[in-house]
Write a protein that holds these residues in place. Structure first.
Motif, PDB file in Angstrom:
ATOM      1  N   ALA A  20     -74.381 -90.090   5.578  1.00 19.90           N
ATOM      2  CA  ALA A  20     -74.843 -91.209   6.397  1.00 19.90           C
ATOM      3  C   ALA A  20     -75.950 -91.965   5.687  1.00 19.90           C
ATOM      4  N   ILE A  25     -74.714 -95.550   6.974  1.00 27.07           N
ATOM      5  CA  ILE A  25     -73.893 -95.606   8.189  1.00 27.07           C
ATOM      6  C   ILE A  25     -74.824 -95.832   9.394  1.00 27.07           C
ATOM      7  N   ASP A  26     -74.344 -96.560  10.358  1.00 29.21           N
ATOM      8  CA  ASP A  26     -75.114 -96.839  11.576  1.00 29.21           C
ATOM      9  C   ASP A  26     -75.569 -95.511  12.233  1.00 29.21           C
ATOM     10  N   ILE A  29     -73.773 -94.212  15.287  1.00 26.48           N
ATOM     11  CA  ILE A  29     -72.473 -93.573  15.058  1.00 26.48           C
ATOM     12  C   ILE A  29     -72.705 -92.112  14.682  1.00 26.48           C
ATOM     13  N   ILE A  30     -73.684 -91.876  13.808  1.00 22.81           N
ATOM     14  CA  ILE A  30     -73.976 -90.500  13.377  1.00 22.81           C
ATOM     15  C   ILE A  30     -74.431 -89.668  14.580  1.00 22.81           C
ATOM     16  N   ILE A 404     -66.186 -91.422   7.111  1.00 23.11           N
ATOM     17  CA  ILE A 404     -67.053 -91.824   8.230  1.00 23.11           C
ATOM     18  C   ILE A 404     -66.983 -93.338   8.455  1.00 23.11           C
ATOM     19  N   LYS A 405     -66.825 -94.084   7.356  1.00 21.31           N
ATOM     20  CA  LYS A 405     -66.744 -95.543   7.518  1.00 21.31           C
ATOM     21  C   LYS A 405     -65.502 -95.940   8.327  1.00 21.31           C
ATOM     22  N   GLU A 408     -66.357 -95.068  11.844  1.00 17.38           N
ATOM     23  CA  GLU A 408     -67.373 -96.016  12.333  1.00 17.38           C
ATOM     24  C   GLU A 408     -66.702 -97.318  12.797  1.00 17.38           C
ATOM     25  N   LYS A 412     -66.814 -98.500  16.683  1.00 16.23           N
ATOM     26  CA  LYS A 412     -67.506 -99.743  17.065  1.00 16.23           C
ATOM     27  C   LYS A 412     -66.570-100.675  17.823  1.00 16.23           C
TER      28      LYS A 412
END
Ligand code: NAD
Length: 419
Positions: A20, A25-26, A29-30, A404-405, A408, A412
Motif C-alpha cells: 500500500a 494505495i488509498d 481501501i487498505i 490491490i490496484k 481498489e 471504489k
C-alpha cells in the motif's frame, strides 16, 4: 487466539501495508482489506466407527467478495484455526484479483488429522461440514476447492451434499471435482503447468530461452512439483534435483522425471530411488542452479539459509516459501523471484474454468484450457513487470500492488454500502 493474531495473518497484513505504501494505495481501501468480510466457526459432530460421537471445529472465511463469489480451498489439518484460515482467505483475494478472475478470496477448514479417520468417518465429516457452512456457500456466493488433506473425493461428497439439500446437481458449488461429476480437464496439472509457463515468461523477459543448458531444482515433488518438472523437462531443461518429505535426489546429468514421478505415484519415497545421489532438502535449496522451484511448504527460505541460496531464479510454487526477509535479501542480490500469487495461480485459474463450465453445463477440451490459462497468466505476468519497473520494488511487492490496484478500482466504483 483472535482472528487477527496468528503469524500468518500478521505477515499477510505486513505485506498488504508494504504494498500500500509503495503503490500509494488509498488508505480507505487498505482499511477495508485489513479485515475479512465474514468469518464463521461451525461445530462438526460425527459418529465414529466405534459408535461414539466426536465434534470437530470447522471454519469458513470470506475475505473480500467485491470482484465475485469467494474462492478458496478447504483444509483438513490439525493446525487449522480461524486466524490461519482468515490469512489464507486474504491471500486468495490477492491471487484471484491479480490474474483478473471475477472471484473473491475465501478459505475454509476443519481442525482434524484426516489420516486418523476412516473413509466413512471422513465422508460423514465432509457432509456435516458442507451442511453447516451450506447457507454461507454456493455457486454465486463462495466456491470451495481442495487444499491440504482434501482431494477430489472430498469435493464429490461436498457437491453431492449441497445438491441433495438443494434438489439439483449443483456443478458450480465446488471445483477440483472428479471429471465424471463435473471436474475440468487440465485441473490436476494446472498449478505446475502455470509455474512452468511463468518461468518461460520470465526467461522471455530476460531475453533468455529455457533449453538443455537450463538447470532446475524442485523442492516438493507433489501435485505442483511433478507437472512443473514434466513440462520443463519436455522443453529440454535439466531437472537436476527433486525432493519429498523423505529427502532429495540429485543427478548433475538430469533426473529421469517420468521414472521419478512414477516412483512417487506408486507410493515410494524419493530417498529409496536409485540412479541418483541422495542429498538433504536443505542441500537442494542451496544448489547452484538456474531455477529453484520451492513447491512443498511455506517458510523454507528464511534468514537462516538465505545467504546460502545460489539459484538465479526462484519460482514460488508453494504459498509463501520465502519469508519477507528472504525476499528482500535475495531480490537485492539480483535473484529473479516469481511471486506465489502469480506463479501458482494456474490452479485457481483452471478452477475458475471448472466453475464456468459447470454453470454453463458445457465442457472445454484440454487445448482450450491450456491456451486460455497461458494467456491469462502471461497478461498478469507483464502487469506485474510493469509495476516492478514503475515502482522499482521487489517482485512480490509489485505483484501485491498489481492485485490491490485492481481491487481498489472495483471497490471504489461499487462504493461503500450504505454510503
Ligand atoms: P502435495 O502434498 O501434493 O506435495 C507436497 C510435496 O512436498 C510432497 O512431495 C511432500 O513430500 C513434500 N513435502 C511436504 N512437507 C515437506 C517438508 N517439510 N520438506 C520437504 N518436502 C516436503 O502438495 P501440493 O498440492 O503439491 O502443494 C504444494 C504447495 O503448493 C503448498 O504450499 C500448496 O499450498 C501450494 N499450492 C498448491 C496448489 C495445487 O493446486 N495443488 C495450488 C496453489 C498452491
Amino acid at each position: 487466539m483472535s482472528i487477527y493474531e496468528s503469524d500468518l495473518f500478521q505477515n499477510a497484513l505486513a505485506k498488504l501495508e508494504q504494498a500500500a505504501q509503495v503503490g500509494k494505495i488509498d488508505p480507505n481501501i487498505i482499511e477495508r482489506l485489513k479485515y475479512p468480510k465474514r468469518a464463521i466457526q461451525v461445530s462438526v459432530p460425527i459418529r465414529l466407527d466405534d459408535g461414539t460421537v466426536k465434534t470437530f471445529e470447522g471454519y469458513r472465511v470470506q475475505h473480500n467478495i467485491t470482484l465475485g463469489p469467494g474462492k478458496g480451498g478447504i483444509r483438513f489439518h490439525p493446525d487449522v484455526d480461524l486466524s490461519e484460515t482468515a490469512a489464507l482467505a486474504m491471500l486468495m483475494s490477492f491471487k484471484c484479483a491479480l490474474v483478473g478472475l471475477p472471484l473473491g478470496g475465501a478459505k475454509g477448514g476443519i481442525k482434524v488429522d484426516p489420516r486418523n479417520l476412516s473413509r466413512q468417518e471422513l465422508q460423514g465429516l465432509t457432509r456435516r461440514y458442507a451442511t453447516e457452512i451450506g447457507p454461507f456457500v454456493g455457486p454465486d456466493k463462495d466456491i470451495p476447492a481442495p487444499d491440504i488433506g482434501t482431494d477430489k473425493q472430498t469435493m464429490a461428497w461436498f457437491m453431492d451434499t449441497y445438491s441433495q439439500i438443494n434438489g439439483y446437481a449443483a456443478h458450480g458449488v465446488v471445483t477440483g471435482k472428479p471429471i465424471s461429476v463435473g471436474g475440468s480437464l487440465g485441473r490436476e496439472e494446472a498449478t505446475g503447468r502455470g509455474v512452468a509457463y511463468c518461468i518461460n515468461f520470465a526467461y522471455d523477459y530476460l531475453n533468455k530461452k529455457v533449453d538443455s543448458n537450463t538447470t532446475v531444482a524442485i523442492h516438493g515433488f507433489g501435485k505442483v512439483g511433478v507437472p512443473a518438472a514434466e513440462d520443463l523437462s519436455a522443453q529440454g531443461a535439466k531437472i537436476v534435483a527433486v525432493s519429498d518429505v523423505s529427502g532429495a535426489i540429485y543427478n548433475a546429468n538430469g533426473i529421469d522425471v517420468g521414472s521419478a514421478a512414477l516412483w512417487v505415484k506408486e507410493g515410494n519415497f524419493l530417498k529409496d530411488y536409485e540412479d541418483a545421489t541422495l542429498i538433504s532438502n536443505e542441500e537442494l535449496l542451496e544448489l547452484d542452479v538456474d531455477v529453484l522451484i520451492p513447491a512443498a511448504i511455506d517458510g523454507v527460505i528464511t534468514k537462516d539459509n538465505m545467504d546460502k541460496v545460489k539459484a538465479k531464479m526462484i519460482a514460488e510454487g508453494a504459498n509463501g516459501p520465502l519469508t519477507n526477509e528472504a525476499v528482500t535479501h535475495l531480490s537485492e542480490k539480483g535473484v529473479f523471484i516469481i511471486p506465489d500469487i502469480l506463479c501458482n495461480a494456474g490452479g485457481v485459474t483452471v478452477s475458475y474454468f471448472e466453475w464456468v463450465q459447470g454453470l454453463a453445463h458445457f465442457f472445454w477440451d484440454v487445448d482450450q484450457i491450456n491456451k486460455t490459462l497461458h494467456s491469462i497468466l502471461k497478461k498478469a505476468f507483464y502487469e506485474v513487470m510493469d509495476n516492478y519497473e514503475c515502482f522499482k520494488c521487489d517482485m512480490k511487492t509489485a505483484a501485491m500492488i498489481t492485485s490491490i490496484k485492481k481491487m481498489e478500482a472495483a471497490m471504489k466504483l461499487r462504493g461503500l454500502f450504505p454510503g
